[in-house]
Design an enzyme around this catalytic site. Structure first.
Site, PDB file in Angstrom:
ATOM      1  NE  ARG A 126      -2.503   0.429 -40.274  1.00  0.00           N
ATOM      2  CZ  ARG A 126      -2.796   1.338 -39.346  1.00  0.00           C
ATOM      3  NH1 ARG A 126      -2.579   1.127 -38.047  1.00  0.00           N
ATOM      4  NH2 ARG A 126      -3.305   2.512 -39.691  1.00  0.00           N
ATOM      5  N   GLY A 127       0.609   2.694 -40.817  1.00  0.00           N
ATOM      6  CA  GLY A 127       0.315   4.090 -40.479  1.00  0.00           C
ATOM      7  C   GLY A 127       1.546   4.907 -40.855  1.00  0.00           C
ATOM      8  CB  ALA A 128       1.916   7.951 -42.943  1.00  0.00           C
TER       9      ALA A 128
ATOM     10  NE  ARG B  79       2.201  -0.032 -46.858  1.00  0.00           N
ATOM     11  CZ  ARG B  79       1.090   0.198 -46.161  1.00  0.00           C
ATOM     12  NH1 ARG B  79       1.144   0.243 -44.841  1.00  0.00           N
ATOM     13  NH2 ARG B  79      -0.059   0.382 -46.779  1.00  0.00           N
TER      14      ARG B  79
ATOM     15  CD  GLN C 171      -6.049  -0.744 -42.793  1.00  0.00           C
ATOM     16  OE1 GLN C 171      -7.167  -1.060 -43.236  1.00  0.00           O
ATOM     17  NE2 GLN C 171      -5.008  -0.612 -43.583  1.00  0.00           N
TER      18      GLN C 171
ATOM     19  CG  ASP D 173      -1.088   7.019 -45.736  1.00  0.00           C
ATOM     20  OD1 ASP D 173      -2.313   7.105 -45.477  1.00  0.00           O
ATOM     21  OD2 ASP D 173      -0.316   6.219 -45.179  1.00  0.00           O
TER      22      ASP D 173
HETATM   23  O1  MRU Z   1      -2.177   1.070 -45.092  1.00  0.00           O
HETATM   24  P1  MRU Z   1      -2.071   1.724 -43.760  1.00  0.00           P
HETATM   25  O2  MRU Z   1      -2.828   1.022 -42.687  1.00  0.00           O
HETATM   26  O3  MRU Z   1      -0.623   1.996 -43.386  1.00  0.00           O
HETATM   27  O4  MRU Z   1      -2.766   3.152 -43.994  1.00  0.00           O
HETATM   28  C1  MRU Z   1      -2.912   4.018 -42.897  1.00  0.00           C
HETATM   29  C2  MRU Z   1      -3.643   5.262 -43.192  1.00  0.00           C
HETATM   30  O5  MRU Z   1      -4.121   5.479 -44.295  1.00  0.00           O
HETATM   31  C3  MRU Z   1      -3.711   6.284 -42.103  1.00  0.00           C
HETATM   32  O6  MRU Z   1      -4.882   7.041 -42.199  1.00  0.00           O
HETATM   33  C4  MRU Z   1      -2.512   7.243 -42.177  1.00  0.00           C
HETATM   34  O7  MRU Z   1      -1.324   6.566 -42.427  1.00  0.00           O
HETATM   35  C5  MRU Z   1      -2.364   8.027 -40.925  1.00  0.00           C
HETATM   36  S1  MRU Z   1      -1.839   7.009 -39.540  1.00  0.00           S
HETATM   37  C6  MRU Z   1      -1.683   8.017 -38.213  1.00  0.00           C
END
Ligand code: MRU
Length: 353
Positions: A50-52, A87, A197, A237
């Site tokens: 996870r994380g963009a 996603r 998270q 994201d």
């Molecule tokens: O749903 P997630 O856990 O993938 O969302 C993650 C976030 O919103 C983060 O802030 C973003 O992706 C940056 S990760 C370096």
């Protein structure tokens, strides 16, 4: 930021991609091997990764895995479509898949498989490098506060650390850089319901020895009002051309409270998170996730095992938007690998790359 863990590692010789399963963190550190397109797509969907930025990197490796079953155009096109649907909000996914498609169409067909592995690895390596630069540029913001007050108190949201990327993290990169530079940094970490998270951020910061305190999401406004926060830094994201920024649900409330309390609010993200085709935040698709994430909660039981409990009956109506959009007017700067810019300049900066 040096860590003993790696979020993702492609192995072209073994034909597999090893990931750190984030659905089991912070309780268990378990690596899993992905060998097929469907496994890669499911790892993204289920948030094992996870994380963009990391979603983008995983999708790129997912294309490499798919091409092992056949390197024809149809297989490639099916892989791109499957991964794109995993996603919807994190634009790094589309960015990485466009890059894979362009590289594979431009390259010689007989080496397509090798090319896919190489391009995916380049995307991963470049992400880590970009985030290292975000740390360097963001450090200056923290140094300025530390010079005036002898320490810096940062509030963040969700997890925008190395776990969400191929290395260093985005919002946490300046924090790690400041810690390494000997600056006294203290971090307010919000839980980030429903997926929590914030616990990942807590885990990262504890390992790095960075002072931090976990708060319930609802405590953020109070701390901002009481003057207990010097600046807020969050990840992103998808950033629209005008600087409006989608990030984890709850980010907007922090930005509103920070604005009301005169606390500066920064977004840290690589330029791969900018979507120049989205004119403003209204054009950003917001992922709606399963209501089960709101109805249930996971943790450790009294014996130390992993357990999930229900908070609500299965038929209780819930809504679970995974992201919100913070308007550009609430953002002081966007910290990128090319430096810090005002949100209104982000489209231009991304176009220049
Ligand atoms: O749903 P997630 O856990 O993938 O969302 C993650 C976030 O919103 C983060 O802030 C973003 O992706 C940056 S990760 C370096």
């Amino acid at each position: 930021m040096q860590t003993a863990f790696q979020t993702i590692a492609g192995d072209p010789h073994a034909g597999r991609v090893r990931i750190l399963d984030q659905t089991l963190l912070p309780w268990q550190t378990v690596y899993r091997d992905l060998a097929t397109l469907d496994e890669a797509a499911q790892a993204i969907r289920s948030m094992q990764v996870r994380g963009a930025p990391l979603i983008g990197v995983t999708a790129a490796f997912g294309v490499a895995l798919a091409l092992q079953a056949g390197d024809d155009d149809q297989t490639l096109s099916h892989a791109l479509t499957t991964l794109r649907a995993t996603r919807p909000t994190a634009v790094n996914l589309n960015w990485a898949l466009d890059r894979m498609r362009n590289a594979l169409h431009a390259g010689p067909a007989d080496v397509r498989r090798d090319l896919a592995w190489r391009e995916a690895q380049s995307i991963a390596d470049e992400d880590a490098l970009a985030n290292g630069e975000i740390g360097r540029h963001g450090l200056a913001l923290l140094q300025a506060v530390a010079a005036a007050h002898g320490r810096v108190r940062v509030m963040t949201h969700c997890n925008a650390g190395w776990l969400g990327t191929a290395g260093h993290g985005t919002a946490l990169a300046p924090i790690y850089a400041a810690h390494a530079a000997g600056i006294a940094v203290e971090v307010w970490v919000s839980e980030t319901r429903p997926r929590n998270q914030g616990l990942l951020t807590e885990w990262e910061l504890a390992q790095a020895g960075v002072a931090h305190t976990v708060i319930a999401d609802n405590a953020a406004g109070h701390l901002l009002m009481r003057g207990e926060v010097d600046l807020v830094i969050v990840g992103a994201d998808r950033i629209a051309a005008n600087g409006d920024t989608a990030n984890k649900i709850g980010t907007y409330l922090k930005a509103l409270a920070a604005h009301d309390c005169g606390v500066v609010f920064h977004v840290a993200a690589p330029l791969s998170t900018v979507d120049r085709k989205a004119a403003d935040g209204a054009a950003i698709p917001i992922e709606q996730r399963s209501g089960e994430e709101v109805r249930r909660i996971a943790g450790r039981d009294a014996q130390g095992g992993l357990a999930e409990v229900s908070l609500l009956d299965p038929d209780t109506a819930v809504s679970n938007p995974a992201f919100d959009v913070t308007p550009a007017r609430l953002i002081r700067s966007i910290i990128t690998e090319r430096g810090c810019v005002a949100p209104g300049q982000i489209g231009e900066l991304a176009a220049a790359v």
